[in-house]
Scaffold this motif. Structure first.
Motif, mmCIF file in Angstrom:
data_model
loop_
_atom_site.group_PDB
_atom_site.id
_atom_site.type_symbol
_atom_site.label_atom_id
_atom_site.label_comp_id
_atom_site.label_asym_id
_atom_site.label_seq_id
_atom_site.Cartn_x
_atom_site.Cartn_y
_atom_site.Cartn_z
ATOM 1 N N LYS A 105 0.822 -1.207 0.000
ATOM 2 C CA LYS A 105 0.000 0.000 0.000
ATOM 3 C C LYS A 105 0.858 1.259 0.000
ATOM 4 C CE LYS A 105 -3.993 -2.047 2.343
ATOM 5 N NZ LYS A 105 -4.845 -2.021 3.564
ATOM 6 N N LEU A 106 1.995 1.200 0.680
ATOM 7 C CA LEU A 106 2.879 2.362 0.736
ATOM 8 C C LEU A 106 3.636 2.569 -0.560
ATOM 9 C CD1 LEU A 106 4.323 1.949 4.364
ATOM 10 C CD2 LEU A 106 2.564 3.556 3.595
ATOM 11 N N THR A 107 3.979 1.482 -1.252
ATOM 12 C CA THR A 107 4.722 1.565 -2.522
ATOM 13 C C THR A 107 4.006 0.722 -3.574
ATOM 14 O OG1 THR A 107 6.125 -0.238 -1.753
ATOM 15 C CG2 THR A 107 6.956 1.998 -1.420
ATOM 16 N N ASP A 157 3.716 1.061 -6.716
ATOM 17 C CA ASP A 157 4.364 0.953 -8.024
ATOM 18 C C ASP A 157 5.628 0.102 -7.990
ATOM 19 O OD1 ASP A 157 2.407 2.635 -8.975
ATOM 20 O OD2 ASP A 157 3.596 4.459 -8.580
ATOM 21 N N ALA A 158 5.941 -0.492 -6.839
ATOM 22 C CA ALA A 158 7.172 -1.293 -6.734
ATOM 23 C C ALA A 158 7.070 -2.524 -7.632
ATOM 24 C CB ALA A 158 7.406 -1.722 -5.294
ATOM 25 N N PRO A 159 8.103 -2.797 -8.441
ATOM 26 C CA PRO A 159 8.019 -3.939 -9.368
ATOM 27 C C PRO A 159 8.226 -5.293 -8.684
ATOM 28 C CG PRO A 159 10.145 -2.850 -9.583
ATOM 29 C CD PRO A 159 9.347 -2.021 -8.617
ATOM 30 N N GLN A 160 8.833 -5.299 -7.516
ATOM 31 C CA GLN A 160 9.128 -6.562 -6.856
ATOM 32 C C GLN A 160 7.838 -7.223 -6.349
ATOM 33 O OE1 GLN A 160 10.370 -3.640 -5.930
ATOM 34 N NE2 GLN A 160 12.619 -3.685 -6.068
ATOM 35 N N LYS A 161 7.809 -8.539 -6.458
ATOM 36 C CA LYS A 161 6.677 -9.284 -5.913
ATOM 37 C C LYS A 161 6.745 -9.360 -4.392
ATOM 38 C CE LYS A 161 5.782 -12.186 -9.955
ATOM 39 N NZ LYS A 161 5.645 -13.565 -10.461
ATOM 40 N N VAL A 162 7.944 -9.399 -3.834
ATOM 41 C CA VAL A 162 8.145 -9.430 -2.386
ATOM 42 C C VAL A 162 9.009 -8.239 -2.016
ATOM 43 C CG1 VAL A 162 8.992 -10.742 -0.411
ATOM 44 C CG2 VAL A 162 7.997 -11.952 -2.348
ATOM 45 N N LEU A 163 8.502 -7.413 -1.119
ATOM 46 C CA LEU A 163 9.234 -6.229 -0.684
ATOM 47 C C LEU A 163 10.015 -6.559 0.588
ATOM 48 C CD1 LEU A 163 6.435 -3.563 -1.247
ATOM 49 C CD2 LEU A 163 8.310 -4.195 -2.784
ATOM 50 N N VAL A 164 11.325 -6.524 0.485
ATOM 51 C CA VAL A 164 12.213 -6.890 1.592
ATOM 52 C C VAL A 164 12.965 -5.653 2.043
ATOM 53 C CG1 VAL A 164 14.140 -8.344 2.327
ATOM 54 C CG2 VAL A 164 12.450 -9.237 0.711
ATOM 55 N N ARG A 165 12.975 -5.409 3.344
ATOM 56 C CA ARG A 165 13.697 -4.291 3.922
ATOM 57 C C ARG A 165 14.946 -4.817 4.650
ATOM 58 N NH1 ARG A 165 10.642 -2.298 0.890
ATOM 59 N NH2 ARG A 165 8.962 -0.788 1.327
ATOM 60 N N SER A 166 15.822 -3.898 5.003
ATOM 61 C CA SER A 166 17.070 -4.301 5.670
ATOM 62 C C SER A 166 16.805 -4.958 7.021
ATOM 63 C CB SER A 166 17.980 -3.076 5.848
ATOM 64 O OG SER A 166 17.330 -2.077 6.622
ATOM 65 N N GLU A 167 15.728 -4.541 7.701
ATOM 66 C CA GLU A 167 15.437 -5.136 9.005
ATOM 67 C C GLU A 167 14.919 -6.562 8.899
ATOM 68 O OE1 GLU A 167 11.944 -2.352 7.950
ATOM 69 O OE2 GLU A 167 14.149 -2.343 7.850
ATOM 70 N N ASP A 168 14.600 -7.001 7.666
ATOM 71 C CA ASP A 168 14.136 -8.376 7.467
ATOM 72 C C ASP A 168 15.296 -9.361 7.323
ATOM 73 O OD1 ASP A 168 11.533 -7.400 7.423
ATOM 74 O OD2 ASP A 168 11.580 -7.092 5.249
#
Length: 573
Positions: free
Chosen positions: A363-365, A367-378
């Motif tokens: 919801k926040l991004t 338009d992100a092309p990635q199917k899975v959004l991974v952050r550094s804290e993950d």
């Protein structure tokens, strides 16, 4: 755990009875600690449990929290697009966990299982302890919570007939269990018996009450009898005993009745009075203590001392120090971290950590092309634990002050210790210092023949370059750590250092150089032991041991056997 000192047939019958009691009240008894090596006797006892207990599940030794308690089902979450939880081994109702090799269970897993048993959710644990040595045993936090303790050591297959359990009788006993009442004296009797057996846990008498009620239910009674209390004492209290019950001191005879006083009147007949005088009333706890004594082994104290040996002594097997890394060894649970080009990422754990946040992040991004959004804290990093081999470095004083007789004793002691190290598959190294320097006579090796040959050729005579011997030990210890070994130094000397590090004969400088080298070894955190071989204990050598933070053992008139025993005992603490 003690092995009952009874007939094998009786021991097997008691083991079969314990299985029946566990099947009747698994939640109340908590489970079974079974100490037995793999074989037909153990299989014969365990096989019925799979049919008598509800939902038996095997517990892998290295199970993680997600598999045990439940966690994110990664595949289902990625497929469904929302968080999907997997139930875990304990998430599908009460289960009976069967844990093989329970003596190798990690402290963390043992603590989590103890919390599960304390939660009263209907779970039970059958801990199969295959330890070969007394100190190889189930974690105490679990042993205290498992009501039944069995040891099948010494039982032959011919003494153990196939146990016959009637499922209908077990089911009827489960139904009857809630209606079984306790006599007023049961709790007091079991508590007093536990105290006299040296049991300091309050769980023990409570578990014994559970076993007594299950025994009564199995026999079709609605009230616990004396036989049920005896059964509970033999199965629950006796294996936990830490001392033999002390004999009560007989009280002094009461004062005689004065001749002027009339004898007390009694309505009982003379024959009844005589019978009551001959057979004094026994207290319930006395009966239970007699039952416990009957199954206590005669070497109880020796077994308890062996069981209390520190777990750190397991390193005697040559396992050395445990090291954590990210390359090889036994897998450990992954931990959050940052990628630095060296650490290895745990992809599954990383995706599992990121999965619960996908809806919010999408919801926040949008338009992100990635199917899975991974952050550094993950990010989760792999971790492994490997145990290095132990290296015993023997630094032996071969100077003239160590006299030929003392040098012969040192050689004999080192040869005995080398043989023990070889049996444990430890690496050994030999450094001799004499004259003006030290020499590495034997690099780290496991060859006993080569070691004995080098030791026999150990020369004697000359000055005492103690600092050179310590520096050679320091250099070898640093080198061995770089090769994955865990060094330990055994220094055998009379402490009369008179050769400085530069090779000049200067006693004050030699003593200061030796202490400087000792402080360097201490800073390296290398375990050491100092054996004073002099005719009289040397204060300088005691101070050197203090600089090393090592045990100081004066052995003025010891033979090779005593020297060997002293060094071995010091290294094992």
């Amino acid at each position: 755990m003690q092995t009952p000192h009874t007939d094998p047939v009786e021991r097997w019958a008691q083991a079969a009875m314990a299985v029946a009691l566990l099947a009747i009240d698994p939640e109340g008894l908590g489970g079974l600690w079974l100490r037995a090596r793999s074989g037909p006797v153990r299989d014969r006892l365990i096989a019925p449990l799979r049919d008598l207990l509800a939902a038996p599940r095997r517990l892998p030794p290295g199970i993680g929290d997600a598999q045990l308690f439940g966690g994110v089902d990664l595949a289902a979450t990625l497929s469904a697009g929302h968080l999907v939880q997997a139930p875990g081994l304990l998430g599908s109702g009460p289960v009976a966990l069967i844990a093989p090799m329970a003596e190798r269970m990690t402290p963390g897993l043992a603590a989590r299982l103890a919390q599960v048993l304390d939660a009263d959710q209907g779970h039970a644990l059958i801990a199969i302890d295959e330890g070969a040595e007394p100190e190889e045993r189930l974690a105490q936090c679990l042993a205290d919570r498992l009501g039944l303790h069995l040891d099948l050591e010494g039982l032959a297959q011919g003494d153990c007939p196939e146990p016959a359990y009637n499922p209908d009788d077990i089911a009827a006993a489960r139904t009857r269990l809630a209606q079984v009442a306790l006599p007023d004296t049961a709790i007091t009797a079991l508590t007093v018996a536990a105290a006299k057996l040296g049991i300091d846990s309050l769980r023990a008498p409570l578990l014994a009450l559970r076993a007594a009620r299950a025994s009564a239910a199995l026999d079709g009674r609605h009230t616990v009898s004396e036989d049920d209390l005896i059964t509970a004492t033999e199965m629950v209290l006796a294996p936990r005993a830490t001392r033999f019950p002390e004999e009560e001191i007989e009280e002094a005879d009461p004062p005689e009745t004065p001749p002027d006083s009339p004898p007390p009147e009694s309505d009982a007949a003379p024959d009844e009075e005589q019978e009551s005088a001959d057979t004094p009333q026994r207290l319930p706890e006395e009966i239970l203590l007699e039952a416990a004594k009957a199954v206590l082994p005669p070497d109880l104290l020796a077994r308890i001392a062996a069981a209390k040996a520190p777990r750190a002594a397991k390193s005697r097997g040559g396992a050395g120090a445990a090291k954590k890394g990210n390359r090889r060894g036994r897998p450990l649970p992954s931990r959050p971290g940052r990628l630095d080009g060296q650490a290895r990422i745990d992809l599954v754990a990383t995706l599992r950590a990121a999965a619960p946040w996908q809806t919010i992040r999408r919801k926040l991004t949008p338009d992100a092309p990635q199917k899975v959004l991974v952050r550094s804290e993950d990010i989760r990093l792999r971790r492994f634990e490997e145990k290095s081999d132990r290296l015993l470095i023997f630094a032996v004083d071969a100077s003239g002050s160590a006299a030929l007789a003392r040098l012969a004793e040192a050689k004999g002691a080192v040869e005995l210790m080398l043989a023990e190290a070889y049996a444990r598959r430890d690496h050994v190294a030999l450094i001799a210092f004499r004259g003006t320097g030290a020499e590495l006579l034997l690099p780290p090796t496991r060859s006993l023949v080569q070691t004995k040959r080098r030791l026999a050729a150990l020369p004697g005579g000359g000055g005492t370059p103690l600092a050179a011997g310590l520096r050679a030990s320091l250099d070898l210890a640093e080198l061995s750590k770089g090769r994955g070994l865990s060094p330990t130094i055994a220094l055998l000397t009379d402490g009369r250092a008179n050769i400085a590090l530069d090779g000049t004969p200067d006693r004050p400088t030699a003593a200061e150089d030796a202490r400087a080298m000792a402080r360097a070894l201490r800073g390296q955190e290398t375990p050491s032991v100092v054996i004073d071989m002099g005719k009289r204990p040397q204060p300088q050598l005691r101070e050197l041991a203090g600089d090393l933070a090592a045990p100081y053992i004066p052995m003025p008139r010891a033979d090779s056997q005593r020297l060997s025993s002293a060094v071995t005992a010091a290294l094992e603490t």
